[in-house]
Motif scaffolding. Structure first.
Motif, PDB file in Angstrom:
ATOM      1  N   ALA A 147       0.853  -1.190   0.000  1.00  9.27           N
ATOM      2  CA  ALA A 147       0.000   0.000   0.000  1.00  9.27           C
ATOM      3  C   ALA A 147       0.889   1.240   0.000  1.00  9.27           C
ATOM      4  N   ALA A 148       0.633   2.126  -0.953  1.00 13.54           N
ATOM      5  CA  ALA A 148       1.449   3.335  -1.083  1.00 13.54           C
ATOM      6  C   ALA A 148       0.568   4.575  -1.073  1.00 13.54           C
ATOM      7  N   SER A 149       1.044   5.599  -0.419  1.00 12.91           N
ATOM      8  CA  SER A 149       0.390   6.904  -0.395  1.00 12.91           C
ATOM      9  C   SER A 149       1.385   7.965  -0.840  1.00 12.91           C
ATOM     10  N   PHE A 150       0.942   8.829  -1.756  1.00 13.06           N
ATOM     11  CA  PHE A 150       1.772   9.957  -2.182  1.00 13.06           C
ATOM     12  C   PHE A 150       0.989  11.247  -1.976  1.00 13.06           C
ATOM     13  N   HIS A 151       1.621  12.189  -1.327  1.00  9.42           N
ATOM     14  CA  HIS A 151       1.010  13.432  -0.845  1.00  9.42           C
ATOM     15  C   HIS A 151      -0.393  13.179  -0.295  1.00  9.42           C
ATOM     16  N   GLY A 152      -0.505  12.075   0.456  1.00  3.79           N
ATOM     17  CA  GLY A 152      -1.778  11.772   1.117  1.00  3.79           C
ATOM     18  C   GLY A 152      -2.001  12.687   2.304  1.00  3.79           C
ATOM     19  N   GLY A 153      -3.241  13.073   2.508  1.00  5.35           N
ATOM     20  CA  GLY A 153      -3.572  13.944   3.625  1.00  5.35           C
ATOM     21  C   GLY A 153      -4.266  13.191   4.748  1.00  5.35           C
ATOM     22  N   ASN A 154      -4.087  13.670   5.966  1.00  2.00           N
ATOM     23  CA  ASN A 154      -4.795  13.151   7.140  1.00  2.00           C
ATOM     24  C   ASN A 154      -4.585  11.653   7.336  1.00  2.00           C
ATOM     25  N   LEU A 155      -3.335  11.218   7.228  1.00  2.00           N
ATOM     26  CA  LEU A 155      -3.018   9.807   7.427  1.00  2.00           C
ATOM     27  C   LEU A 155      -2.947   9.440   8.909  1.00  2.00           C
ATOM     28  N   ALA A 156      -2.817  10.448   9.769  1.00  2.00           N
ATOM     29  CA  ALA A 156      -2.757  10.199  11.212  1.00  2.00           C
ATOM     30  C   ALA A 156      -3.362  11.391  11.936  1.00  2.00           C
ATOM     31  N   SER A 157      -4.619  11.635  11.638  1.00  2.00           N
ATOM     32  CA  SER A 157      -5.319  12.789  12.203  1.00  2.00           C
ATOM     33  C   SER A 157      -6.067  12.391  13.468  1.00  2.00           C
ATOM     34  N   ASP A 158      -6.854  13.308  13.995  1.00  2.00           N
ATOM     35  CA  ASP A 158      -7.672  13.031  15.184  1.00  2.00           C
ATOM     36  C   ASP A 158      -9.026  12.433  14.811  1.00  2.00           C
ATOM     37  N   ALA A 159      -9.297  12.268  13.537  1.00  5.07           N
ATOM     38  CA  ALA A 159     -10.584  11.724  13.098  1.00  5.07           C
ATOM     39  C   ALA A 159     -10.699  10.242  13.471  1.00  5.07           C
ATOM     40  N   PRO A 160     -11.910   9.773  13.755  1.00  6.19           N
ATOM     41  CA  PRO A 160     -12.073   8.370  14.154  1.00  6.19           C
ATOM     42  C   PRO A 160     -11.785   7.375  13.042  1.00  6.19           C
ATOM     43  N   ASP A 161     -11.751   7.851  11.786  1.00  4.59           N
ATOM     44  CA  ASP A 161     -11.449   6.941  10.667  1.00  4.59           C
ATOM     45  C   ASP A 161     -10.035   7.133  10.130  1.00  4.59           C
ATOM     46  N   SER A 162      -9.163   7.749  10.920  1.00  2.00           N
ATOM     47  CA  SER A 162      -7.788   7.988  10.487  1.00  2.00           C
ATOM     48  C   SER A 162      -7.067   6.659  10.239  1.00  2.00           C
ATOM     49  N   PRO A 163      -6.327   6.549   9.136  1.00  2.00           N
ATOM     50  CA  PRO A 163      -5.654   5.288   8.808  1.00  2.00           C
ATOM     51  C   PRO A 163      -4.746   4.748   9.897  1.00  2.00           C
ATOM     52  N   HIS A 164      -4.065   5.607  10.640  1.00  2.00           N
ATOM     53  CA  HIS A 164      -3.119   5.104  11.632  1.00  2.00           C
ATOM     54  C   HIS A 164      -3.801   4.286  12.719  1.00  2.00           C
ATOM     55  N   LEU A 165      -5.096   4.509  12.927  1.00  2.00           N
ATOM     56  CA  LEU A 165      -5.835   3.761  13.930  1.00  2.00           C
ATOM     57  C   LEU A 165      -6.115   2.325  13.492  1.00  2.00           C
ATOM     58  N   HIS A 166      -5.888   2.040  12.207  1.00  2.00           N
ATOM     59  CA  HIS A 166      -6.141   0.702  11.659  1.00  2.00           C
ATOM     60  C   HIS A 166      -4.844  -0.071  11.422  1.00  2.00           C
ATOM     61  N   ALA A 167      -3.748   0.430  11.931  1.00  2.00           N
ATOM     62  CA  ALA A 167      -2.448  -0.181  11.637  1.00  2.00           C
ATOM     63  C   ALA A 167      -2.370  -1.636  12.085  1.00  2.00           C
ATOM     64  N   ALA A 168      -3.075  -1.980  13.144  1.00  2.00           N
ATOM     65  CA  ALA A 168      -2.952  -3.322  13.713  1.00  2.00           C
ATOM     66  C   ALA A 168      -3.386  -4.423  12.762  1.00  2.00           C
ATOM     67  N   THR A 169      -4.253  -4.109  11.786  1.00  2.00           N
ATOM     68  CA  THR A 169      -4.730  -5.146  10.868  1.00  2.00           C
ATOM     69  C   THR A 169      -4.029  -5.104   9.507  1.00  2.00           C
ATOM     70  N   ILE A 170      -3.077  -4.216   9.342  1.00  2.00           N
ATOM     71  CA  ILE A 170      -2.337  -4.142   8.075  1.00  2.00           C
ATOM     72  C   ILE A 170      -1.271  -5.234   8.039  1.00  2.00           C
TER      73      ILE A 170
END
Length: 244
Positions: A147-170
């Motif tokens: 999985a690749a992101s380029f100039h992706g925004g809000n990858l680790a924000s305070d939002a409940p759907d932020s990608p960093h919160l799903h790291a455990a299942t990657i």
């Protein structure tokens, strides 16, 4: 094979998409989902899909805005500069929530499989698509290996759907290339993403493209940088070559 325009079924209807196929068939070609930026599917993204296809991948470019209906086209150089168009585009982006794109992932994977993609799948996203590429990897770990992101925004924000919160299942290898200065992905988010991925024991690389602006990798953006774009291609093709 030329680019094909198809429609694919999702849980919420039918999604228009472009499909680029490898010109030289072989026993097995992996698949890639290319998640669009804010301005929607268009020739610049189709050219990127074709380049990936030329390197041996089936590539799907779905229209993430399909639930909105006929929304027309957006110019990547001017859409946000125009007050009325920018307001409309932000509204469409807000309607196209992460959870909806996550749910669509099963249909995207099925479309690639039907086209002939075999084995593992890669995702890549630009701008708003960067977060969706990571969310897809978390939602479909049994198929998505890169999985690749380029100039992706809000990858680790305070939002409940932020990608960093799903790291455990990657389970995929993750690459995130950020613009040198990008308000949608500031240094504190980069640090938060790195920590989440490391704690989840995800194989990952975070790279800062110094001097590049948000959108540098896509040819019709106002801040497109040819040298930076080629660097991005080197990183992306290496990632897919090593994992898929």
């Amino acid at each position: 094979m030329p680019l094909q325009h198809i429609t694919l079924p999702t849980q919420d209807g039918t999604c228009p998409a472009a499909l680029a196929s490898p010109a030289q068939p072989r026993a097995a070609h992996p698949g890639v989902i290319l998640y669009m930026d804010a301005f929607g599917p268009r020739p610049a993204l189709y050219d990127m899909a074709k380049r990936l296809a030329d390197n041996g991948y089936f590539v799907l470019v779905p229209d993430l805005y399909y639930r909105v209906g006929d929304y027309g086209t957006f110019d990547a150089k001017t859409a946000f500069a125009d007050e009325e168009t920018g307001k409309r585009l932000r509204g469409i982006m807000a309607e196209t929530k992460q959870a909806l794109t996550e749910r669509d992932g099963a249909g995207f994977i099925a479309a690639l499989t039907e086209a002939g993609a075999a084995g593992k799948i890669g995702t890549v996203g630009y701008c708003m698509g960067g977060a969706r590429a990571l969310i897809a990897a978390a939602a479909y770990p049994e198929r998505i290996a890169a999985a690749a992101s380029f100039h992706g925004g809000n990858l680790a924000s305070d939002a409940p759907d932020s990608p960093h919160l799903h790291a455990a299942t990657i389970k995929a290898r993750v690459y995130a290339g950020s613009a040198g200065v990008d308000g949608s992905f500031p240094p504190e988010q980069s640090a938060r993403l790195a920590l989440a991925l490391r704690e989840a024991e995800v194989d990952h690389t975070l790279e800062n493209y110094v001097g590049m602006g948000h959108g540098w990798a896509v040819s019709d953006h106002r801040v497109y940088d040819p040298a930076g774009a080629e660097r991005h291609w080197t990183r992306l093709l290496t990632l897919f070559d090593e994992t898929l």
